[in-house]
Design a protein around this motif. Structure first.
Motif, PDB file in Angstrom:
ATOM      1  N   ARG A 139       0.818  -1.221   0.000  1.00 41.87           N
ATOM      2  CA  ARG A 139       0.000   0.000   0.000  1.00 41.87           C
ATOM      3  C   ARG A 139       0.851   1.270   0.000  1.00 41.87           C
ATOM      4  O   ARG A 139       0.386   2.326  -0.434  1.00 41.87           O
ATOM      5  N   THR A 140       2.059   1.173   0.456  1.00 43.23           N
ATOM      6  CA  THR A 140       2.938   2.351   0.443  1.00 43.23           C
ATOM      7  C   THR A 140       3.863   2.363  -0.769  1.00 43.23           C
ATOM      8  O   THR A 140       4.673   3.280  -0.915  1.00 43.23           O
ATOM      9  N   GLY A 141       3.773   1.357  -1.588  1.00 41.82           N
ATOM     10  CA  GLY A 141       4.601   1.306  -2.788  1.00 41.82           C
ATOM     11  C   GLY A 141       6.001   0.801  -2.560  1.00 41.82           C
ATOM     12  O   GLY A 141       6.850   0.874  -3.459  1.00 41.82           O
ATOM     13  N   GLU A 142       6.293   0.280  -1.361  1.00 41.37           N
ATOM     14  CA  GLU A 142       7.627  -0.248  -1.087  1.00 41.37           C
ATOM     15  C   GLU A 142       7.875  -1.567  -1.812  1.00 41.37           C
ATOM     16  O   GLU A 142       9.013  -1.997  -1.968  1.00 41.37           O
ATOM     17  N   PHE A 143       6.787  -2.218  -2.204  1.00 43.54           N
ATOM     18  CA  PHE A 143       6.889  -3.522  -2.864  1.00 43.54           C
ATOM     19  C   PHE A 143       6.148  -3.441  -4.184  1.00 43.54           C
ATOM     20  O   PHE A 143       4.994  -3.021  -4.244  1.00 43.54           O
ATOM     21  N   GLY A 144       6.814  -3.808  -5.278  1.00 41.24           N
ATOM     22  CA  GLY A 144       6.197  -3.743  -6.596  1.00 41.24           C
ATOM     23  C   GLY A 144       5.930  -5.114  -7.160  1.00 41.24           C
ATOM     24  O   GLY A 144       6.256  -6.135  -6.552  1.00 41.24           O
ATOM     25  N   PRO A 145       5.326  -5.158  -8.334  1.00 41.30           N
ATOM     26  CA  PRO A 145       5.046  -6.442  -8.968  1.00 41.30           C
ATOM     27  C   PRO A 145       6.328  -7.203  -9.256  1.00 41.30           C
ATOM     28  O   PRO A 145       7.386  -6.613  -9.476  1.00 41.30           O
ATOM     29  N   PRO A 146       6.269  -8.525  -9.261  1.00 40.75           N
ATOM     30  CA  PRO A 146       7.452  -9.316  -9.626  1.00 40.75           C
ATOM     31  C   PRO A 146       7.912  -8.971 -11.034  1.00 40.75           C
ATOM     32  O   PRO A 146       7.143  -8.474 -11.862  1.00 40.75           O
ATOM     33  N   ALA A 147       9.142  -9.242 -11.320  1.00 35.31           N
ATOM     34  CA  ALA A 147       9.712  -8.903 -12.634  1.00 35.31           C
ATOM     35  C   ALA A 147       9.274  -9.933 -13.672  1.00 35.31           C
ATOM     36  O   ALA A 147      10.053 -10.753 -14.139  1.00 35.31           O
ATOM     37  N   THR A 148       7.993  -9.899 -14.006  1.00 35.68           N
ATOM     38  CA  THR A 148       7.448 -10.794 -15.027  1.00 35.68           C
ATOM     39  C   THR A 148       7.225  -9.999 -16.308  1.00 35.68           C
ATOM     40  O   THR A 148       7.718  -8.894 -16.460  1.00 35.68           O
ATOM     41  N   ALA A 149       6.454 -10.566 -17.239  1.00 34.44           N
ATOM     42  CA  ALA A 149       6.196  -9.902 -18.512  1.00 34.44           C
ATOM     43  C   ALA A 149       5.466  -8.583 -18.295  1.00 34.44           C
ATOM     44  O   ALA A 149       4.719  -8.409 -17.324  1.00 34.44           O
ATOM     45  N   ALA A 150       5.680  -7.651 -19.215  1.00 31.70           N
ATOM     46  CA  ALA A 150       5.055  -6.326 -19.098  1.00 31.70           C
ATOM     47  C   ALA A 150       3.537  -6.439 -19.016  1.00 31.70           C
ATOM     48  O   ALA A 150       2.887  -5.677 -18.291  1.00 31.70           O
ATOM     49  N   ALA A 151       2.957  -7.380 -19.754  1.00 25.02           N
ATOM     50  CA  ALA A 151       1.505  -7.537 -19.741  1.00 25.02           C
ATOM     51  C   ALA A 151       1.002  -7.950 -18.364  1.00 25.02           C
ATOM     52  O   ALA A 151      -0.154  -7.672 -18.015  1.00 25.02           O
ATOM     53  N   ASP A 152       1.848  -8.618 -17.570  1.00 23.88           N
ATOM     54  CA  ASP A 152       1.469  -8.983 -16.200  1.00 23.88           C
ATOM     55  C   ASP A 152       1.714  -7.833 -15.229  1.00 23.88           C
ATOM     56  O   ASP A 152       0.932  -7.616 -14.306  1.00 23.88           O
ATOM     57  N   ARG A 153       2.791  -7.087 -15.421  1.00 23.80           N
ATOM     58  CA  ARG A 153       3.141  -6.015 -14.468  1.00 23.80           C
ATOM     59  C   ARG A 153       2.112  -4.894 -14.481  1.00 23.80           C
ATOM     60  O   ARG A 153       1.918  -4.241 -13.453  1.00 23.80           O
ATOM     61  N   GLU A 154       1.455  -4.677 -15.596  1.00 22.29           N
ATOM     62  CA  GLU A 154       0.506  -3.565 -15.656  1.00 22.29           C
ATOM     63  C   GLU A 154      -0.848  -3.905 -15.041  1.00 22.29           C
ATOM     64  O   GLU A 154      -1.716  -3.045 -14.931  1.00 22.29           O
ATOM     65  N   LEU A 155      -1.028  -5.147 -14.617  1.00 26.19           N
ATOM     66  CA  LEU A 155      -2.286  -5.567 -14.014  1.00 26.19           C
ATOM     67  C   LEU A 155      -2.260  -5.371 -12.507  1.00 26.19           C
ATOM     68  O   LEU A 155      -1.193  -5.302 -11.888  1.00 26.19           O
ATOM     69  N   PRO A 156      -3.434  -5.308 -11.866  1.00 26.25           N
ATOM     70  CA  PRO A 156      -3.473  -5.335 -10.398  1.00 26.25           C
ATOM     71  C   PRO A 156      -2.841  -6.625  -9.885  1.00 26.25           C
ATOM     72  O   PRO A 156      -2.840  -7.646 -10.565  1.00 26.25           O
TER      73      PRO A 156
END
Length: 651
Positions: A139-156
């Protein structure tokens, strides 16, 4: 907020909510804007709308922490600010429940009261601290999506905290297209179904796919993961296969006959290509089983809609005895209201209503249970034109196969040594290593487009004796390749499958009424004694080179470089033979974002592919009696006495 009801999961929810509230209040004293945690239980009530009502239905869309018996799910969180990517807590709950085991889903969706351990889930202070730390980080943005494909990173994203090990894993979440909170239902309309097909330049005149296989931005992690995978919890490879490199996945889909295990797979010469093909097939089946576009069907009787509707009789019905004895089906009643969806007639250039059961093969209600449809004619492409083209090719392929089988057509064998492709030679060698000889036959009937049936014959006559497949396409050698590729996927496993069910299959050979399921048809011909029913394939009328076989196709085949011209050829061939050509757009919002389109194509009058011996519409349809005469294979209509009353072997 719903008050605790005393169940273990509800007590755990109340405890976790209180503990997170305490930590949230402490965090507020330190300053900074942070959304309050809202905890709901997941797994104690049905969120799909079949069984016991969900007491948290009103607040679940806003929930950002969901407690299951095995884990805590934090999210959805993050995601790019793109149209069509937002997801809510209800989206997560729906996708999570679809991935549960058969027993869990049946318990939830058939209205059974949940029971569990009196002290589980056990939420220790360590567990609550882990949940709070994960909640705070995302919730604070300290943790981001795993380094997967761009199509996955842009999803919730959804972060799972395992209650047994405190292990964390994060997965992307595709929005649920029929989420009642995110997608207000709207009526299906004729205008929205109208298709305005346009020119589609091809990479070259002999290519029929508009884009390379790897060009579609597939969010593979969102499609298959154990928390919220849209198609299933995982994919798996089959390293024991020595003919292809198969990749497959599976999930349960609730249809009119209960929960069905829907498997999707890819069969290529590399696992990476097979995996992409598997996801594309999975998306096609996801779109085809149910309508996932947030539209409500038209509900009325055929007699009231006849001017704008497909007559279900033109798609064929079962024998009267089937309706008398099969409790899952009942005769069509033109006065009974049933659900319809809008499709488009390519022949008449107008919208047309199609029974929902004929367009979506797991959708239906008790009122429209006049047939069991399958995925026959469903196809996916990079445009509507491409999807329709391949859907029609599939219909033509299966129609020709059934005409040849039930009509006892004498066939011409194709000399596979005349094919230029080294791939075909390699496939024949692979089959030989398994003890099989592979043959290919010209199975065209009254339509010009090439149709090829492949047959693998076990040399020693043992179990797994015969294996069939078929393909249709504009390129004759490519069509041979496609038919051979499919039959090669079956032969490594067929002898073992037949051995495992040998007694059951021998019972079917003695009583065809026991042939009930898709797998029964193909595996039945693994019995040596069933080979006598394939005499027309084992004793061809002639053997000709590929060029000789399809010499009459070369002047007909379009070479304009526009896929629309190829589609028009199929439409005109079918319309010229007296058939309407209908397409129902099944494309889901998820597919549209990936640049994909899926359709169900329907050609009323062509022989439909059915499974189960008592559910064979083809045996009763006029085309079975007339098509061989029209094709010049007979001088008269096929008499009843000459119809091969034996289950087809289509896999």
């Amino acid at each position: 907020m719903v008050l605790a009801d005393g169940s273990p999961l509800e007590r755990g929810r109340a405890h976790l909510q209180h503990a997170l509230n305490v930590r949230f209040e402490a965090a507020k004293l330190l300053g900074g804007a942070l959304p309050a945690p809202l905890v709901v239980p997941l797994g104690a009530a049905d969120v799909l709308g079949f069984g016991l009502p969900d007491p948290y239905a009103a607040v679940r869309p806003r929930a950002n922490v969901q407690l299951t018996a095995r884990a805590v799910l934090v999210g959805p969180w993050g995601g790019a600010d793109l149209i069509g990517t937002a997801a809510c807590g209800q989206c997560l709950a729906i996708r999570w429940q679809r991935l549960r085991s058969r027993s869990e889903r049946e318990a939830l969706e058939l209205g059974h009261e949940p029971h569990g351990s009196a002290d589980w889930p056990l939420l220790t202070d360590y567990t609550v601290d882990a949940v709070w730390a994960a909640y705070l980080a995302v919730r604070t943005g300290e943790f981001g999506p795993p380094a997967t494909a761009a199509a996955d990173r842009e999803l919730p994203q959804v972060t799972r905290i395992d209650l047994g090990t405190l292990a964390l894993a994060t997965f992307p979440l595709l929005p649920e297209p029929i989420c009642p909170s995110c997608v207000p239902e709207r009526p299906d309309t004729a205008e929205s179904a109208r298709m305005r097909l346009t020119a589609r330049p091809k990479p070259d005149p002999d290519t029929y796919r508009l884009h390379p296989l790897g060009s579609y931005p597939l969010p593979t992690a969102a499609l298959a993961n154990p928390v919220c995978g849209a198609l299933g919890s995982d994919t798996w490879i089959n390293p024991t296969s020595t003919t292809t490199a198969p990749v497959a996945g599976t999930n349960f889909v609730r249809g009119y006959a209960g929960l069905n295990d829907v498997t999707w797979s890819g069969q290529a010469n590399s696992y990476s290509t097979s995996r992409t093909l598997a996801f594309l097939e999975g998306l096609e089946r996801y779109a085809g089983t149910h309508r996932r576009r947030g539209t409500s069907p038209v509900v009325d009787s055929y007699n009231n809609l006849a001017a704008d509707a497909l007559n279900p009789a033109d798609r064929g019905f079962y024998a009267d005895a089937t309706y008398e004895k099969d409790h899952l089906v009942s005769p069509f009643d033109p006065d009974r209201p049933i659900p319809w969806v809008w499709g488009h007639s390519l022949r008449d250039e107008r919208p047309i209503l199609v029974p929902a059961r004929l367009a979506h093969y797991s959708a239906g209600v008790e009122a429209d249970n006049f047939v069991f449809e399958c995925s026959n004619g469903c196809a996916t492409g990079g445009s509507l034109e491409e999807a329709i083209l391949f859907g029609l090719l599939e219909l033509i392929e299966r129609d020709a196969f059934l005409l040849a089988w039930y009509g006892r057509a004498r066939l011409t064998e194709i000399d596979l040594g005349s094919c230029a492709s080294g791939t075909i030679r390699t496939m024949l060698d692979r089959a030989a290593l398994h003890g099989y000889d592979v043959h290919a036959f010209d199975t065209r009937m009254d339509l010009a487009v090439p149709v090829v049936t492949a047959l693998a014959v076990r040399r020693d006559g043992g179990l797994g004796t015969l294996s069939f497949s078929a393909a249709a396409g504009f390129d004759p050698e490519g069509t041979v390749d496609a038919a051979l590729s499919e039959v090669l996927t079956y032969i490594p496993h067929l002898p073992y499958q037949v051995a495992e069910r040998e007694g059951e299959l021998r019972d079917m050979a003695g009583d065809f009424r026991k042939v009930l399921h898709l797998k029964d048809h193909a595996q039945l011909y693994g019995l040596p004694e069933m080979a006598r029913h394939a005499r027309e394939y084992l004793e061809p009328t002639a053997v000709r080179t590929l060029g000789e076989t399809f010499a009459d196709w070369a002047p007909v085949r379009p070479r304009t470089g526009d896929l629309l011209d190829d589609l028009r050829l199929l439409r005109d061939e079918l319309a010229g033979a007296g058939y309407d050509v209908i397409a129902v757009d099944q494309t889901t919002p998820e597919q549209r974002r990936m640049g994909l389109h899926t359709v169900s194509t329907i050609v009323p009058g062509l022989l439909p592919l059915d499974f189960g011996w008592t559910r064979q519409r083809a045996l009763l349809m006029p085309r079975l009696r007339t098509a061989l005469r029209v094709a010049g294979r007979r001088t008269d209509d096929l008499p009843e006495s000459e119809i091969k009353a034996v289950p087809h072997p289509f896999p």
